[in-house]
Design a protein around this motif. Structure first.
Motif, short mmCIF file in Angstrom:
data_model
loop_
_atom_site.label_atom_id
_atom_site.label_comp_id
_atom_site.label_asym_id
_atom_site.label_seq_id
_atom_site.Cartn_x
_atom_site.Cartn_y
_atom_site.Cartn_z
N TRP A 126 0.80 -1.34 -0.06
CA TRP A 126 0.02 0.05 0.13
C TRP A 126 0.85 1.37 -0.02
CZ3 TRP A 126 -4.18 -0.91 4.42
CH2 TRP A 126 -5.09 -2.09 3.98
N GLU A 127 0.68 2.04 -0.73
CA GLU A 127 1.56 3.53 -0.96
C GLU A 127 0.61 4.59 -0.21
OE1 GLU A 127 4.07 4.39 -2.52
OE2 GLU A 127 4.63 2.30 -3.55
N TYR A 128 1.13 5.27 0.82
CA TYR A 128 0.93 6.21 1.53
C TYR A 128 1.48 7.39 0.95
CZ TYR A 128 -2.17 3.67 4.73
OH TYR A 128 -3.19 2.68 5.14
N THR A 129 1.36 8.63 1.44
CA THR A 129 1.94 10.01 1.04
C THR A 129 3.49 9.75 1.46
OG1 THR A 129 0.22 11.33 1.18
CG2 THR A 129 2.13 12.59 1.07
N ASP A 130 3.92 9.33 2.71
CA ASP A 130 5.27 9.44 3.08
C ASP A 130 5.81 8.09 3.24
OD1 ASP A 130 4.86 12.40 3.43
OD2 ASP A 130 4.31 12.11 5.62
N PHE A 131 4.94 6.94 3.29
CA PHE A 131 5.64 5.58 3.30
C PHE A 131 4.91 4.65 2.40
CE2 PHE A 131 2.69 6.24 6.78
CZ PHE A 131 2.02 5.12 6.51
N THR A 132 5.57 3.53 2.56
CA THR A 132 4.88 2.11 1.66
C THR A 132 4.88 1.19 2.70
OG1 THR A 132 5.91 2.77 -0.21
CG2 THR A 132 5.20 0.72 -0.22
N VAL A 133 3.79 0.45 2.74
CA VAL A 133 3.80 -0.74 3.77
C VAL A 133 3.48 -1.93 2.84
CG1 VAL A 133 2.21 -1.59 5.59
CG2 VAL A 133 2.23 0.85 5.21
N TYR A 134 4.48 -3.03 3.51
CA TYR A 134 4.26 -4.29 2.49
C TYR A 134 3.66 -5.44 3.70
CZ TYR A 134 7.38 -2.23 -0.76
OH TYR A 134 8.22 -1.35 -1.46
N PHE A 135 2.75 -6.17 3.03
CA PHE A 135 1.94 -7.29 3.56
C PHE A 135 2.28 -8.44 3.05
CE2 PHE A 135 -0.75 -3.23 3.52
CZ PHE A 135 -0.86 -3.33 5.19
N GLU A 136 2.32 -9.42 3.85
CA GLU A 136 2.35 -10.91 3.33
C GLU A 136 0.86 -11.36 3.86
OE1 GLU A 136 4.18 -14.97 4.70
OE2 GLU A 136 5.40 -13.62 4.27
N SER A 137 0.02 -11.69 2.81
CA SER A 137 -1.30 -12.08 3.23
C SER A 137 -2.02 -10.75 3.73
CB SER A 137 -1.63 -13.31 3.89
OG SER A 137 -1.07 -14.30 3.11
N ASN A 138 -2.32 -11.02 5.02
CA ASN A 138 -3.09 -10.04 5.84
C ASN A 138 -2.40 -9.19 6.63
OD1 ASN A 138 -5.71 -8.75 6.15
ND2 ASN A 138 -5.91 -9.62 8.09
N TYR A 139 -0.99 -9.45 6.81
CA TYR A 139 -0.05 -8.84 8.07
C TYR A 139 1.03 -8.23 7.36
CZ TYR A 139 -2.92 -12.14 10.67
OH TYR A 139 -3.95 -12.75 11.23
N VAL A 140 1.36 -6.85 8.04
CA VAL A 140 2.72 -6.19 7.68
C VAL A 140 3.95 -7.06 8.05
CG1 VAL A 140 4.01 -4.07 8.51
CG2 VAL A 140 1.38 -3.95 8.47
N ILE A 141 4.55 -6.91 6.87
CA ILE A 141 5.91 -7.56 7.33
C ILE A 141 7.14 -6.49 6.96
CG2 ILE A 141 5.40 -9.68 6.37
CD1 ILE A 141 6.40 -9.03 3.34
N HIS A 142 6.73 -5.23 6.50
CA HIS A 142 7.64 -4.20 6.52
C HIS A 142 7.12 -2.93 6.05
CE1 HIS A 142 11.89 -3.14 6.38
NE2 HIS A 142 11.74 -2.75 5.26
N ALA A 143 7.73 -1.67 6.67
CA ALA A 143 7.25 -0.49 6.28
C ALA A 143 8.38 0.58 6.16
CB ALA A 143 6.13 -0.09 7.38
#
Length: 126
Positions: A99-116
């Motif tokens: 998911w792309e936000y204005t200041d950061f990007t969040v990476y998910f594996e299935s339904n859970y955050v793995i990295h931001a």
């Protein structure tokens, strides 16, 4: 009194000298082999340049909103940070989303955050 030596033992100084020289030659060969191995290892070493952000960039990043934590669900991220600008994925197995936000990007594996990851200043100016 005489000492009995085995038949294969050489009592001459030439025989003793030959055995000592043979031992020195083996040690010398071992030292040369080790030194050449170390010099070959030194030849194959490489370096990488790492650029650190300038202090003003680091301060901006530190003062920005906190990032989603590893293990948060998609619903928790959206509840805390709002709707993202874009949602991409799934890609691969296991399914990876980002998911792309204005200041950061969040990476998910299935339904859970793995990295931001915070976006670099040049990405924010676009």
């Amino acid at each position: 009194m005489t000492t009995m030596l085995p038949a294969h033992a050489s009592t001459t100084t030439a025989g003793i000298s030959a055995r000592v020289t043979k031992g020195k030659t083996r040690r010398c060969a071992l030292v040369v082999a080790m030194a050449s191995g170390l010099s070959l290892a030194a030849i194959s070493v490489s370096a990488e340049t790492v650029q650190m952000p300038r202090p003003e960039t680091a301060a901006r990043v530190a003062s920005s909103a906190t990032l989603p934590n590893r293990g948060m669900t998609k619903a928790q991220v959206e509840q805390r940070f709002g709707a993202p600008q874009t949602k991409e994925g799934p890609t691969g197995e296991p399914p990876i989303f980002y998911w792309e936000y204005t200041d950061f990007t969040v990476y998910f594996e299935s339904n859970y955050v793995i990295h931001a990851v915070n976006k670099h200043k040049s990405q924010l100016q676009k």
